[in-house]
Design an enzyme around this catalytic site. Structure first.
Site, PDB file in Angstrom:
ATOM      1  N   PRO A  37      -8.061   1.875   1.620  1.00 38.03           N
ATOM      2  CA  PRO A  37      -6.421   2.646   1.790  1.00 38.03           C
ATOM      3  C   PRO A  37      -5.104   2.219   1.212  1.00 38.03           C
ATOM      4  O   PRO A  37      -4.543   1.454   1.742  1.00 38.03           O
ATOM      5  CB  PRO A  37      -6.185   2.784   3.251  1.00 38.03           C
ATOM      6  CG  PRO A  37      -7.090   1.884   3.963  1.00 38.03           C
ATOM      7  CD  PRO A  37      -7.840   1.220   2.917  1.00 38.03           C
ATOM      8  N   GLU A  38      -4.801   2.302  -0.173  1.00 39.28           N
ATOM      9  CA  GLU A  38      -3.550   2.288  -0.611  1.00 39.28           C
ATOM     10  C   GLU A  38      -2.992   3.972  -0.349  1.00 39.28           C
ATOM     11  O   GLU A  38      -3.703   4.686  -0.160  1.00 39.28           O
ATOM     12  CB  GLU A  38      -3.484   1.876  -1.897  1.00 39.28           C
ATOM     13  CG  GLU A  38      -4.003   0.278  -2.302  1.00 39.28           C
ATOM     14  CD  GLU A  38      -2.921  -0.321  -2.816  1.00 39.28           C
ATOM     15  OE1 GLU A  38      -1.718   0.108  -3.202  1.00 39.28           O
ATOM     16  OE2 GLU A  38      -3.286  -1.499  -2.992  1.00 39.28           O
TER      17      GLU A  38
END
Length: 270
Positions: A2-3
Site C-alpha cells: 500500500p502506497e
DNA sequence: ACTGGCACCTGGGCGC
DNA sequence: TGCGCCCAGGTGCCAG
C-alpha cells in the site's frame, strides 16, 4: 502493497461492490491491529448503507449516515471482495458482510493497519493535521518551497512527511527525486525554487502513472487474487542497487535515511 | 518547532 | 533442513 496508488487502486476496485450496499454483519477475528479496532465498528455498521467510499492520504473512508469507518492498510494490508461463506485463511482479520451476498475481507499479516470509527473524520486526530493531497491543486512547487524554509532534514524525508504532503511513500519518494534530478540527501531548504517546481511535478507524475498501472490490475478483484500491479517495471531506481542507471549507466546506490532504504543515482541526482 | 530514533508485527530470503 | 539474521511498500510517539 500500500502506497497511495495501491490504496487508490483498492478504493476503485472495491467501490462497485460496497457503495450503496447495506452492511448485514461484521466479523472480527483479530481486534489487535495498530490500535484496537473501534468497538463502534461492529456496533454502528450493521444495518447501515455505505453512502460513499473516499480516500484521504492512505486512509479509506467508508461513509454512512451516522459516521465514517477509517481503514488504513499499514504495510501489509489487503482488501478483497468474496462471496459469503468463503473460508477465512491466516491473517483474515475482518469481514464486512453485505446484504448482496458479498463481503469485504481485510487481511493484514503484520497488523500495522487500522480500523477506526469517526463521527466527523475531518476532525479525527489522525486526519486533521495532514498536508495536502499530492494530486490536488493545493500541492505545487510554490507550496513545497515555502514549507521547506528553515528545514534541514533531507529532502527525501521531507517529502515523506505527511504533515507536508500525504501519500509519498518510500518507493515513490526515491522515484520522484530521481526524475527531478535531486540528491535525496540534500537539505530541504537547499532545494531551489525552480527545482521545487520540478519535484512537485515529478511527484504528481509518478503517482499518477502508478495509479494508472495499478488500475490495470483491477480486473480480477472479485477473484480475490493478490494483485502484483504493473508499476514495478517502471521503477527507475527503487530496489535496483548496483544495477546501471537507465539514464547514465552509473550503478544505482542504496543508502539508509531515517531507517528506510533510499535508492538514487550519484551522477544524475545533485 | 524540528529532528532522529524507536515502536508495533509477521514472513520471506539469504548465508552458514 | 534448520537456524539466525536482515529486510520489507507506514507512521505515531518520545526525548533531546
Amino acid at each position: 502493497m500500500p502506497e497511495l496508488p495501491e490504496v487508490e487502486t483498492s478504493r476503485r476496485g472495491i467501490s462497485p461492490y460496497v457503495v450503496g450496499n447495506e452492511v448485514s454483519k461484521v466479523t472480527i477475528r483479530q481486534r489487535q491491529l495498530r490500535w484496537p479496532i473501534s468497538a463502534a465498528i461492529s456496533r454502528e455498521l450493521p444495518g447501515q448503507t455505505i453512502d460513499t467510499l473516499e480516500r484521504r492520504a492512505k486512509y479509506l473512508l467508508f461513509k454512512t449516515a451516522t459516521g465514517t469507518m477509517l481503514l488504513h492498510l499499514g504495510m501489509s494490508g489487503r482488501l478483497c471482495i468474496v462471496k459469503h461463506g468463503t473460508p477465512a485463511t491466516t491473517h483474515d482479520h475482518v469481514d464486512i458482510e453485505f446484504a448482496n451476498g458479498l463481503l469485504l475481507r481485510f487481511n493484514d499479516a503484520r497488523r500495522f493497519g487500522s480500523l477506526l470509527w469517526a463521527r466527523d473524520p475531518t476532525k479525527h486526530r489522525l486526519l486533521c493535521n495532514l498536508g495536502p493531497e499530492p494530486l490536488s491543486g493545493d500541492f505545487d512547487g510554490a507550496y513545497l518551497w515555502q514549507r521547506a524554509r528553515g528545514r534541514k532534514v533531507a529532502i527525501k524525508q521531507f517529502i515523506m512527511n505527511a504533515n507536508i504532503v500525504v501519500g509519498v511513500g518510500n518507493i515513490y519518494a526515491s522515484e520522484s527525486l530521481f526524475r527531478a534530478g535531486i540528491d535525496p540527501r540534500r537539505q530541504a531548504q537547499r532545494v531551489s525554487r525552480v527545482r521545487a517546481d520540478r519535484l512537485a511535478a515529478t511527484i504528481k507524475e509518478v503517482l499518477a502513472e502508478a495509479i494508472q498501472a495499478g488500475g490495470t490490475t483491477l480486473r480480477d478483484f472479485l477473484g480475490s487474487d493478490g494483485e502484483p500491479g504493473y508499476f514495478q517495471q517502471d521503477l527507475r531506481v527503487y530496489d535496483r542497487e548496483d544495477s546501471p542507471c537507465r539514464e547514465c549507466h552509473a550503478p544505482i546506490r542504496r543508502i539508509v535515511q531515517g531507517q528506510r532504504a533510499t535508492y538514487f543515482c550519484r551522477r544524475c541526482q545533485r
